[in-house]
Design an enzyme around this catalytic site. Structure first.
Site, PDB file in Angstrom:
ATOM      1  N   LEU A  94     -28.551 -18.449 -34.918  1.00  0.00           N
ATOM      2  CA  LEU A  94     -29.646 -19.556 -34.870  1.00  0.00           C
ATOM      3  C   LEU A  94     -29.558 -18.657 -32.425  1.00  0.00           C
ATOM      4  O   LEU A  94     -28.832 -17.737 -32.480  1.00  0.00           O
ATOM      5  CB  LEU A  94     -29.135 -20.551 -34.464  1.00  0.00           C
ATOM      6  CG  LEU A  94     -29.524 -20.926 -35.881  1.00  0.00           C
ATOM      7  CD1 LEU A  94     -28.553 -22.393 -35.519  1.00  0.00           C
ATOM      8  CD2 LEU A  94     -31.131 -21.305 -35.646  1.00  0.00           C
ATOM      9  N   PRO A  95     -30.705 -18.899 -31.633  1.00  0.00           N
ATOM     10  CA  PRO A  95     -30.615 -18.211 -30.574  1.00  0.00           C
ATOM     11  C   PRO A  95     -29.234 -19.178 -29.733  1.00  0.00           C
ATOM     12  O   PRO A  95     -28.200 -19.825 -29.637  1.00  0.00           O
ATOM     13  CB  PRO A  95     -31.637 -19.306 -29.659  1.00  0.00           C
ATOM     14  CG  PRO A  95     -32.265 -19.507 -31.230  1.00  0.00           C
ATOM     15  CD  PRO A  95     -31.848 -19.864 -32.433  1.00  0.00           C
ATOM     16  N   ASP A 122     -30.674  -6.054 -32.718  1.00  0.00           N
ATOM     17  CA  ASP A 122     -30.094  -7.413 -32.240  1.00  0.00           C
ATOM     18  C   ASP A 122     -31.119  -8.227 -32.468  1.00  0.00           C
ATOM     19  O   ASP A 122     -32.276  -8.323 -31.387  1.00  0.00           O
ATOM     20  CB  ASP A 122     -29.856  -7.097 -30.818  1.00  0.00           C
ATOM     21  CG  ASP A 122     -29.826  -9.123 -29.988  1.00  0.00           C
ATOM     22  OD1 ASP A 122     -28.996  -9.713 -31.036  1.00  0.00           O
ATOM     23  OD2 ASP A 122     -29.196  -8.929 -28.820  1.00  0.00           O
ATOM     24  N   ASN A 133     -23.302 -20.672 -23.041  1.00  0.00           N
ATOM     25  CA  ASN A 133     -24.523 -19.276 -23.109  1.00  0.00           C
ATOM     26  C   ASN A 133     -26.029 -19.116 -22.687  1.00  0.00           C
ATOM     27  O   ASN A 133     -26.246 -18.148 -21.981  1.00  0.00           O
ATOM     28  CB  ASN A 133     -23.800 -18.983 -24.722  1.00  0.00           C
ATOM     29  CG  ASN A 133     -23.125 -18.135 -25.616  1.00  0.00           C
ATOM     30  OD1 ASN A 133     -22.360 -18.245 -24.437  1.00  0.00           O
ATOM     31  ND2 ASN A 133     -22.974 -18.077 -26.976  1.00  0.00           N
ATOM     32  N   ILE A 134     -26.106 -20.655 -22.848  1.00  0.00           N
ATOM     33  CA  ILE A 134     -27.829 -20.225 -22.677  1.00  0.00           C
ATOM     34  C   ILE A 134     -27.985 -21.031 -20.692  1.00  0.00           C
ATOM     35  O   ILE A 134     -28.534 -20.120 -20.894  1.00  0.00           O
ATOM     36  CB  ILE A 134     -28.325 -21.940 -23.038  1.00  0.00           C
ATOM     37  CG1 ILE A 134     -28.510 -21.916 -24.081  1.00  0.00           C
ATOM     38  CG2 ILE A 134     -29.578 -21.956 -22.456  1.00  0.00           C
ATOM     39  CD1 ILE A 134     -28.945 -23.327 -24.690  1.00  0.00           C
ATOM     40  N   LEU A 163     -31.100 -18.753 -18.878  1.00  0.00           N
ATOM     41  CA  LEU A 163     -32.238 -18.664 -17.257  1.00  0.00           C
ATOM     42  C   LEU A 163     -32.076 -17.830 -16.332  1.00  0.00           C
ATOM     43  O   LEU A 163     -33.041 -17.585 -16.118  1.00  0.00           O
ATOM     44  CB  LEU A 163     -30.686 -19.785 -17.113  1.00  0.00           C
ATOM     45  CG  LEU A 163     -30.628 -20.896 -17.955  1.00  0.00           C
ATOM     46  CD1 LEU A 163     -30.186 -22.001 -16.740  1.00  0.00           C
ATOM     47  CD2 LEU A 163     -32.264 -22.002 -18.288  1.00  0.00           C
ATOM     48  N   ARG A 201      -5.322   2.140  -7.619  1.00  0.00           N
ATOM     49  CA  ARG A 201      -4.856   3.328  -8.137  1.00  0.00           C
ATOM     50  C   ARG A 201      -3.291   3.144  -7.555  1.00  0.00           C
ATOM     51  O   ARG A 201      -3.648   1.538  -6.582  1.00  0.00           O
ATOM     52  CB  ARG A 201      -5.146   4.422  -8.157  1.00  0.00           C
ATOM     53  CG  ARG A 201      -6.460   5.155  -8.298  1.00  0.00           C
ATOM     54  CD  ARG A 201      -6.100   6.252  -7.890  1.00  0.00           C
ATOM     55  NE  ARG A 201      -5.408   6.990  -7.363  1.00  0.00           N
ATOM     56  CZ  ARG A 201      -5.210   8.133  -6.300  1.00  0.00           C
ATOM     57  NH1 ARG A 201      -6.278   8.819  -6.172  1.00  0.00           N
ATOM     58  NH2 ARG A 201      -5.003   8.574  -6.052  1.00  0.00           N
ATOM     59  N   THR A 244     -26.169 -11.530 -28.855  1.00  0.00           N
ATOM     60  CA  THR A 244     -26.717 -10.049 -28.059  1.00  0.00           C
ATOM     61  C   THR A 244     -25.060  -9.227 -27.431  1.00  0.00           C
ATOM     62  O   THR A 244     -24.848  -8.112 -27.028  1.00  0.00           O
ATOM     63  CB  THR A 244     -27.466 -10.870 -26.264  1.00  0.00           C
ATOM     64  OG1 THR A 244     -28.559 -10.532 -27.250  1.00  0.00           O
ATOM     65  CG2 THR A 244     -28.036  -9.463 -25.861  1.00  0.00           C
TER      66      THR A 244
END
Length: 577
Positions: A26-27, A113, A152-153, A158, A237, A32
């Site tokens: 699902l979205p 994807d 995630n949304i 967005l 470094r 991704t």
């Protein structure tokens, strides 16, 4: 153990065949993020891999949300024939691009994807590609934690063109509606559909079915180590050492190296503050700041560069596996000397700087093999991370994170005095470099970067391709003033703390007696000479651990007049792995 392959014309593992990894979910389930991370790992292995995103291609064709038909994502009622035709065209075109990557461009693995939440659509995909000799594996991402989905949304969706100009809360509500709409018609992958890998809550649990062969099992092992928690990875470094250009010496830091170590700590602290302010200005919801973990190699100049972090209470971990590339017979030689003494080796080296191994030395391929456990641990780490190391090691790790092909690794310029910041994101990584130090050890009289030994230098090792977008030394933004100001604030804070401790000690109060051990810990561990072998660091330590007897001595000590002479038992708190 896997390792980057030697660069070949095919870029393929001949026994693995063509593989299509089809994402399912699902979205806002992290598909991704997982796809890009897996692409990065497979490219590091030397396998020619590419992600094809159906959503990205749809945005490329149609543009933002205003150009998408109102019934494009509709599932509860029939779509118009025009919308169905548009969806079929976009799907067909991207699948044609996938086949072109396999047949014309010589690719071996494609990650497709898309949501692919319908059994019928998945069956069509399998029939289309398996009939052409492509092995299809479903990669399903499941998530039952609403907090992860909402994060995630907000962090990914967005910022996409679909919601350009939208109010954030309204966009989140709209995307949740899209998710609820698709939940009613979503079909999870079952065993009779063929090989699959199911990932629950981005790494919490993993389930596999009919996964066979070397490359497929490497993908599974990698997916067991990833997560989506936001974090930042920094690279720097180590400071200048007393004996440069020698691998065998394992020399301690020079006085300039100790000053560099203090400035590095100030630069990291300043950069973390600035990054948080940047996120706040963008309107992001800021959670509690991630802890900062520091990794160093077990070489003296590397873990001594981390001592200011130890003294400030940060956790520092030594990793002997992160030692710099072994130069073998070229140890201590200049470029000119290497050319004159070993002309045949030099010619072979110029032909393939990544794979060539000088006598009794390591190649960059060997170094990448050695660093694979570090890469998996880096993926597992959920804290902010600072890696203080050597140019060759940093090159390999950066090449992995930003997706450089193996043959470009030896040419990546990493200047001493630059802090490289890498932020993993769902659509790749965001990398920036910040200059914080211009003192001794950064470059020679001509401005060329100085390196620990010849094998670390970039001379004769080709160049990073122009379209790779990676040139850390040239693109570093100046933050030297901010680092100096932060260093000044840190020193002033230490002075104020000592003044207060001495005041309490003079009062003879119970609080003062409780503060005395803290004062001793601030003040212990200086010595008169810095030895290359470090033996003097243990001599007379017991006397120094008792601290000083006057406020003037303490203040003088903390002002850092003799940075190169710091030695104390607190450094033993660095954890060795």
């Amino acid at each position: 153990m896997a390792a980057p392959l030697y660069v070949t014309q095919s870029g393929r593992l001949w026994h693995a065949g063509l593989i299509l990894i089809v994402t399912v979910g699902l979205p806002a389930r992290g598909k991704t993020h997982i796809s890009r991370a897996l692409e990065r790992y497979l490219r590091w292995l030397g396998v020619k891999t590419r992600v094809y995103s159906l959503g990205d291609y749809r945005r490329k064709v149609l543009g933002g949300a205003k150009n998408v038909p109102s019934d494009y994502f509709q599932t509860k009622s029939p779509r118009s024939e025009a919308t169905n035709a548009l969806r079929r065209r976009i799907k067909t075109e991207i699948e044609d691009q996938i086949w072109d990557f396999f047949t014309v461009q010589g690719g071996q693995v494609v990650i497709y994807d898309a949501n692919n939440g319908n059994v019928k659509a998945r069956k069509e995909c399998v029939e289309k590609f398996e009939s052409k000799g492509v092995h299809v594996i479903f990669l399903e991402s499941l998530c039952d934690q609403e907090a992860i989905i909402t994060a995630n949304i907000r962090s990914v969706k967005l910022s996409s063109p679909d919601y350009a100009g939208w109010d954030a809360d309204r966009a989140v509500a709209d995307y949740w509606c899209r998710i609820r709409d698709q939940e009613g018609v979503y079909d999870t992958v079952t065993a009779d559909e063929g090989p699959f890998i199911k990932v629950m809550n981005v790494g919490e649990r993993i389930e596999v079915n009919q996964i066979e062969g070397y490359l497929q099992t490497r993908c599974c092992f990698f997916l067991m180590n990833i997560h989506t928690r936001p974090r930042t990875i920094y690279f720097a470094r180590s400071g200048q050492s007393l004996i440069e250009h020698s691998y065998k010496a394992d020399s301690d830091l020079s006085p300039a190296g100790w000053e560099y170590a203090e400035r590095l700590k100030a630069a990291v602290v300043a950069r973390r503050k600035a990054a948080r302010e940047e996120r706040k200005a963008r309107g992001e919801m800021l959670a509690e700041e991630n802890p900062l973990l520091i990794w160093t190699s077990a070489r003296r100049r590397a873990y001594h560069t981390a001592w200011p972090f130890v003294h400030s209470g940060f956790k520092v971990v030594q990793k002997p596996i992160m030692s710099e590339i072994n130069p073998g017979v070229w140890d201590g030689l200049s470029t000119q000397e290497a050319m004159e003494i070993y002309p045949d080796e030099w010619e072979r080296f110029l032909a393939d700087p990544y794979a060539h191994r000088a006598p009794r030395a390591e190649s960059y391929h060997d170094l990448s093999v050695r660093l694979e456990p570090v890469i998996f641990e880096l993926e597992r780490c959920q804290d902010d991370l600072l890696i203080i190391g050597h140019a060759s090691v940093i090159r390999c790790l950066l090449a992995y994170l930003v997706g450089l092909p193996p043959n470009e690794v030896p040419a990546v310029e990493i200047a001493r005095g630059d802090l490289v910041e890498v932020t993993p994101a769902s659509y790749g990584v965001v990398s920036r470099a910040f200059h914080f130090w211009s003192g001794e050890g950064r470059g020679d009289s001509s401005g060329q970067n100085l390196y620990e030994n010849f094998a670390e230098a970039t001379s004769g090792k080709g160049s990073v391709l122009p379209d790779s977008g990676v040139n850390f030394a040239a693109d570093a933004m100046n933050m030297e003033r901010e680092a100096q100001e932060e260093e000044g604030r840190d020193k002033q804070a230490k002075k104020e703390m000592v003044k207060r401790a001495m005041s309490l000690r003079g009062m003879g109060s119970e609080e003062g007696r409780r503060s005395a051990p803290q004062l001793d810990r601030l003040n212990d561990g200086r010595e008169g000479e810095v030895g290359v072998g470090g033996e003097q660091a243990q001599e007379g330590q017991g006397d120094r651990d008792r601290g000083t007897s006057s406020g003037e001595e303490v203040l003088s000590d903390l002002e850092g007049k003799e940075q190169g002479e710091m030695r104390d038992e607190r450094a033993m708190s660095i954890i060795q792995i």
